[in-house]
Design a protein around this motif. Structure first.
Motif, PDB file in Angstrom:
ATOM      1  N   LYS A  37       6.336  -6.102  -1.639  1.00 53.76           N
ATOM      2  CA  LYS A  37       5.278  -6.664  -2.473  1.00 53.76           C
ATOM      3  C   LYS A  37       5.734  -6.777  -3.924  1.00 53.76           C
ATOM      4  CE  LYS A  37       1.656  -4.077  -2.933  1.00 53.76           C
ATOM      5  NZ  LYS A  37       0.377  -3.368  -2.644  1.00 53.76           N
ATOM      6  N   VAL A  38       6.400  -5.748  -4.448  1.00 55.08           N
ATOM      7  CA  VAL A  38       6.885  -5.775  -5.829  1.00 55.08           C
ATOM      8  C   VAL A  38       7.968  -6.839  -5.985  1.00 55.08           C
ATOM      9  CG1 VAL A  38       8.092  -4.442  -7.596  1.00 55.08           C
ATOM     10  CG2 VAL A  38       6.288  -3.369  -6.257  1.00 55.08           C
TER      11      VAL A  38
ATOM     12  N   PRO B 120      -6.633  -0.283  -1.875  1.00 53.48           N
ATOM     13  CA  PRO B 120      -5.356  -0.581  -1.213  1.00 53.48           C
ATOM     14  C   PRO B 120      -4.289   0.421  -1.617  1.00 53.48           C
ATOM     15  CG  PRO B 120      -5.787  -2.144  -2.992  1.00 53.48           C
ATOM     16  CD  PRO B 120      -7.033  -1.331  -2.817  1.00 53.48           C
ATOM     17  N   ASP B 121      -3.343   0.599  -0.729  1.00 49.52           N
ATOM     18  CA  ASP B 121      -2.246   1.526  -1.003  1.00 49.52           C
ATOM     19  C   ASP B 121      -1.318   0.937  -2.055  1.00 49.52           C
ATOM     20  OD1 ASP B 121      -3.170   3.341   0.877  1.00 49.52           O
ATOM     21  OD2 ASP B 121      -2.044   2.394   2.506  1.00 49.52           O
ATOM     22  N   GLY B 122      -0.678   1.824  -2.805  1.00 46.65           N
ATOM     23  CA  GLY B 122       0.303   1.377  -3.777  1.00 46.65           C
ATOM     24  C   GLY B 122      -0.325   0.671  -4.958  1.00 46.65           C
ATOM     25  N   THR B 123       0.429  -0.282  -5.523  1.00 44.78           N
ATOM     26  CA  THR B 123      -0.072  -1.054  -6.649  1.00 44.78           C
ATOM     27  C   THR B 123      -1.102  -2.082  -6.163  1.00 44.78           C
ATOM     28  OG1 THR B 123       1.747  -2.632  -6.402  1.00 44.78           O
ATOM     29  CG2 THR B 123       2.061  -0.821  -7.954  1.00 44.78           C
ATOM     30  N   TYR B 124      -2.030  -2.364  -7.032  1.00 48.09           N
ATOM     31  CA  TYR B 124      -3.040  -3.368  -6.684  1.00 48.09           C
ATOM     32  C   TYR B 124      -3.526  -4.031  -7.965  1.00 48.09           C
ATOM     33  CZ  TYR B 124      -6.041   0.663  -7.768  1.00 48.09           C
ATOM     34  OH  TYR B 124      -6.617   1.753  -8.376  1.00 48.09           O
ATOM     35  N   TYR B 125      -4.255  -5.090  -7.775  1.00 45.88           N
ATOM     36  CA  TYR B 125      -4.756  -5.902  -8.886  1.00 45.88           C
ATOM     37  C   TYR B 125      -5.687  -5.061  -9.759  1.00 45.88           C
ATOM     38  CZ  TYR B 125      -6.865 -10.041 -11.122  1.00 45.88           C
ATOM     39  OH  TYR B 125      -7.316 -10.981 -12.016  1.00 45.88           O
ATOM     40  N   SER B 126      -5.513  -5.174 -11.080  1.00 45.80           N
ATOM     41  CA  SER B 126      -6.289  -4.330 -11.995  1.00 45.80           C
ATOM     42  C   SER B 126      -7.782  -4.614 -11.939  1.00 45.80           C
ATOM     43  CB  SER B 126      -5.781  -4.525 -13.428  1.00 45.80           C
ATOM     44  OG  SER B 126      -5.940  -5.888 -13.827  1.00 45.80           O
TER      45      SER B 126
ATOM     46  N   ASN C 186       6.659   4.120   5.775  1.00 48.67           N
ATOM     47  CA  ASN C 186       6.414   2.744   6.226  1.00 48.67           C
ATOM     48  C   ASN C 186       5.727   1.910   5.143  1.00 48.67           C
ATOM     49  OD1 ASN C 186       7.560   3.278   8.691  1.00 48.67           O
ATOM     50  ND2 ASN C 186       5.601   3.698   9.718  1.00 48.67           N
ATOM     51  N   HIS C 187       4.790   2.541   4.438  1.00 50.00           N
ATOM     52  CA  HIS C 187       4.087   1.830   3.381  1.00 50.00           C
ATOM     53  C   HIS C 187       4.982   1.588   2.165  1.00 50.00           C
ATOM     54  CE1 HIS C 187      -0.241   2.961   4.843  1.00 50.00           C
ATOM     55  NE2 HIS C 187       0.451   2.257   5.715  1.00 50.00           N
ATOM     56  N   MET C 188       5.973   2.441   1.962  1.00 50.89           N
ATOM     57  CA  MET C 188       6.891   2.249   0.845  1.00 50.89           C
ATOM     58  C   MET C 188       7.721   0.984   1.038  1.00 50.89           C
ATOM     59  SD  MET C 188       8.196   6.131   0.002  1.00 50.89           S
ATOM     60  CE  MET C 188       9.168   5.571  -1.386  1.00 50.89           C
ATOM     61  N   ILE C 189       8.064   0.691   2.265  1.00 49.72           N
ATOM     62  CA  ILE C 189       8.813  -0.547   2.542  1.00 49.72           C
ATOM     63  C   ILE C 189       7.956  -1.767   2.218  1.00 49.72           C
ATOM     64  CG2 ILE C 189       9.903  -1.908   4.363  1.00 49.72           C
ATOM     65  CD1 ILE C 189      10.630   0.717   5.743  1.00 49.72           C
TER      66      ILE C 189
END
Length: 704
Positions: free
Chosen positions: A509-510, A459-465, A501-504
């Motif tokens: 999410k954060v 997944p893009d960005g942060t995700y579950y470890s 767009n994904h940054m938004i």
């Protein structure tokens, strides 16, 4: 000039018929709405309906004679009528044979109508459901008197014998559905007397079913036999639709399928809905009826339905019926090589549903079926991975005789390992990964290896470890699996940079995650702050030395408790501050993510410290009076930490074996010790600090 019936004129004015001719009702095309209009125009006479439902032939004759004498219709019963109606005792064998007035004109053979202009106005009425008087007779009784009523009405007008109601049911349908065997036999004789027996027996209702279907549905063998004896070919109808044999098998009606076959001398239809046949229905029931159907018509094994599914396709999807698979394969072995409209063979269907015993049976009898491909070029192993059937994937990977299909590629060039990495299913991936016959570096048609696939699905960005995709990627990297040999500085395929767009989406999410974790961190801080000033054992009274101080101060357990409580407060406070920053939109997204990740670690440490503080506090209170209970609570308290790490331990256990197989036992155990040791330190460092400080404090306090 031709006289126009007022009833027809009214029907024409409501749009029921387009003609005022006397035959318009007889030959028109009728639907449920038109029958409803007719029931409003000409409802059935209530006295006629009562006579039919009670089964009083004398009351019927009474009404017909009044009509023949051109007396006005009687709506309120006279005493004479009531005497005739009430004087009849149902089931009585003694009755008079009334003289029946003849009132019907020439009968038009072949006319098929749900309602008609009867020469008898009294018989022209229908109920709201479109039932005529003859329908009512056949539904409500089966004695000799009801049979007489049916004969009287038929002699009055033979067309009612073929009239249908709003559901398309004839009186014969109603008699069969109600289980009126004697009345049904009477109707059969009446139809035979006018040489229209087959027309009545083969008449289909709105469901495209004959009276034989209704008899089968209620399980009346005697009625089934009566119908079949009257017309041995009746089991062939309807020509298009569900055959009586299919229905009897589907409803598990004991010996009725055999009755149909015997009475028809084997001349019967096996058809079912959607192109199915009787074997499709039998294979889902039991081995006995399946055996009978196979003996009657073995060719049914290769006849597909509209989706191309043969009976073997059907039984391959059932968990509970391995015997059915053997029966079909023994009857026609070639059916295992017949595909459906989607290019699926029976072995693919079994793999899709996870039916391992069916696959075992097929492979024992036909080992070559393992290599059968779907329209997409997939083996049953590909299908099992896509459908997440762990048992099938494990079965293939632990069966040496199936090693030859492990590296087969589908039309897109994907092997089973590619699909497992793409599906991000850790169990299936490890099953394939643990087999050393599986090649790790095969590229698909897009020049992607399994490692490339594992990177691309993250997944893009942060995700579950502990995301399965990330664990698969790490496992492939540990065993030095190769990528597609592309320069990463020139190739953007695996870039982790977020587009605007994904940054938004990432910011939202954060923010949402920070709000949820913030509630927990504030709660822990509140609890630990209160526990600091409400310590176990209370405080020294004002009239004693060291008034206002904790009574248990100086003990090892107390020092550990205070440190655990303080550490829980500090860690939760730090986590709260970090979550506040991570939830502020004006802060740079990268900084917000860093604060969020740090807060997760401190939040975890605060939970560990809080569980230690709870256990120590309970132990100090209970130790003097209930030492065993205090120890038991201390032992149970770490379950909080264990639960928080349960997923990590489970996935580490799943990965341990395939990693050891790929890189050797020694290196594999070192890798496992490294990751588990690191996780233990991250999770349990508060314990080291808490109990270590308590020990140091005791030495400092006891130092001379």
């Amino acid at each position: 000039m031709e006289e126009v019936d007022p009833m027809l004129a009214m029907a024409s004015s409501t749009g029921v018929v387009a003609s005022s001719s006397p035959n318009a009702l007889a030959v028109g095309l009728w639907d449920a709405q038109q029958l409803e209009v007719m029931s409003l125009i000409n409802p059935i006479n209530p006295l006629l309906l009562a006579s039919a439902c009670v089964g009083s032939s004398e009351a019927l004759v009474f009404l017909f004679r009044r009509e023949d004498n051109q007396e006005p219709p009687m709506l309120i019963p006279t005493q004479d009528f009531l005497d005739l109606l009430e004087g009849y005792t149902p089931g009585s064998s003694t009755r008079r044979s009334p003289s029946v007035p003849q009132a019907y004109a020439n009968v038009e053979d072949g006319v098929d109508q749900p309602f008609f202009r009867s020469t008898s106005r009294l018989l022209a009425g229908v109920t709201a459901e479109g039932d005529t008087a003859l329908h009512a007779v056949t539904c409500h009784g089966d004695t000799a008197e009801f049979q007489e009523c049916a004969r009287i009405i038929n002699e009055r007008d033979q067309r009612l014998l073929f009239a249908v109601n709003r559901k398309g049911d004839t009186p014969l349908h109603c008699a069969a559905r109600a289980g009126r065997s004697r009345v049904l036999s009477c109707l059969i004789k009446l139809a035979a007397s006018c040489n229209r027996l087959h027309e009545l027996l083969r008449k289909e209702n709105g469901l495209k079913e004959t009276a034989l279907h209704d008899a089968l549905r209620i399980g009346r063998k005697d009625i089934v036999e009566s119908l079949m004896e009257a017309d041995p070919e009746l089991a062939n109808y309807p020509k298009d639709g569900t055959s009586p044999l299919y229905l009897a098998i589907l409803l598990s009606k004991c010996s009725l399928p055999e009755t149909l076959h015997d009475k028809s001398n084997g001349n019967l239809s096996y058809a079912g809905p959607n192109g199915q046949n009787a074997l499709h229905a039998a294979i889902s029931q039991d081995t006995v009826i399946t055996k009978h159907v196979l003996n009657w018509n073995n060719s049914l094994t290769t006849r597909p339905d509209r989706d191309g599914s043969t009976p073997l396709h059907f039984v391959s999807s059932f968990w509970h019926w391995p015997a059915g698979v053997k029966q079909l394969l023994e009857a026609n072995p070639l059916s295992v090589y017949q595909e459906d409209n989607n290019g699926l063979f029976p072995i693919h269907v079994a793999a899709s549903m996870g039916v391992e015993h069916t696959i075992t049976i097929i492979l024992e009898m036909f080992p070559s079926c393992a290599g059968l491909r779907t329209a997409r070029g997939q083996t049953f192993l590909h299908v099992a991975i896509q459908k997440r059937r762990k048992n099938i994937v494990s079965f293939v990977c632990r069966t040496p005789s199936l090693n030859w299909i492990l590296n087969m590629r589908d039309n897109d060039g994907n092997t089973a390992l590619h699909l497992a990495a793409q599906a991000r299913n850790l169990c299936n991936f490890c099953s394939v990964f643990a087999n050393k016959k599986v090649q790790l570096n095969i590229a698909n048609n897009n020049n992607q290896t399994a490692l490339d696939i594992s990177r691309s699905v993250l997944p893009d960005g942060t995700y579950y470890s502990l995301d399965n995709g990330d664990l698969i990627r790490k496992a492939l990297e540990v065993v030095h699996a190769k990528d597609s040999c592309l320069r990463q500085d020139l190739e953007e395929k695996y870039s982790r940079k977020l587009i605007p767009n994904h940054m938004i989406i990432e910011a939202e999410k954060v923010r949402d995650s920070s709000q949820m974790l913030g509630l927990g961190s504030v709660l822990i801080a509140t609890v630990t702050f209160g526990a600091t000033f409400a310590v176990p054992g209370g405080f020294v009274a004002d009239d004693h030395t060291n008034k206002g101080t904790p009574t248990l101060a100086g003990r090892y357990a107390f020092d550990a408790f205070m440190m655990a409580n303080a550490l829980a407060f500090i860690c939760s406070s730090i986590a709260t501050i970090g979550l506040v920053y991570s939830g502020i939109s004006m802060v740079n997204l990268r900084i917000r993510i860093m604060n969020f990740n740090a807060s997760v670690v401190f939040m975890s440490s605060s939970v560990t410290s809080l569980s230690a503080a709870f256990a120590l506090g309970v132990y100090m209170v209970l130790a003097p009076v209930a030492n065993s209970t205090g120890i038991a609570i201390c032992v149970l308290s770490p379950l909080v930490v264990l639960y928080r790490n349960f997923e990590f331990l489970l996935k580490a256990d799943i990965l341990a074996r395939p990693i050891c197989v790929r890189i050797g036992l020694s290196r594999g155990l070192k890798w496992l010790a490294l990751i588990i040791g690191g996780q233990i330190f991250v999770e349990l460092w508060p314990f080291i600090f808490i109990f270590g400080w308590a020990a140091i404090a005791q030495k400092l306090e006891n130092h001379p």
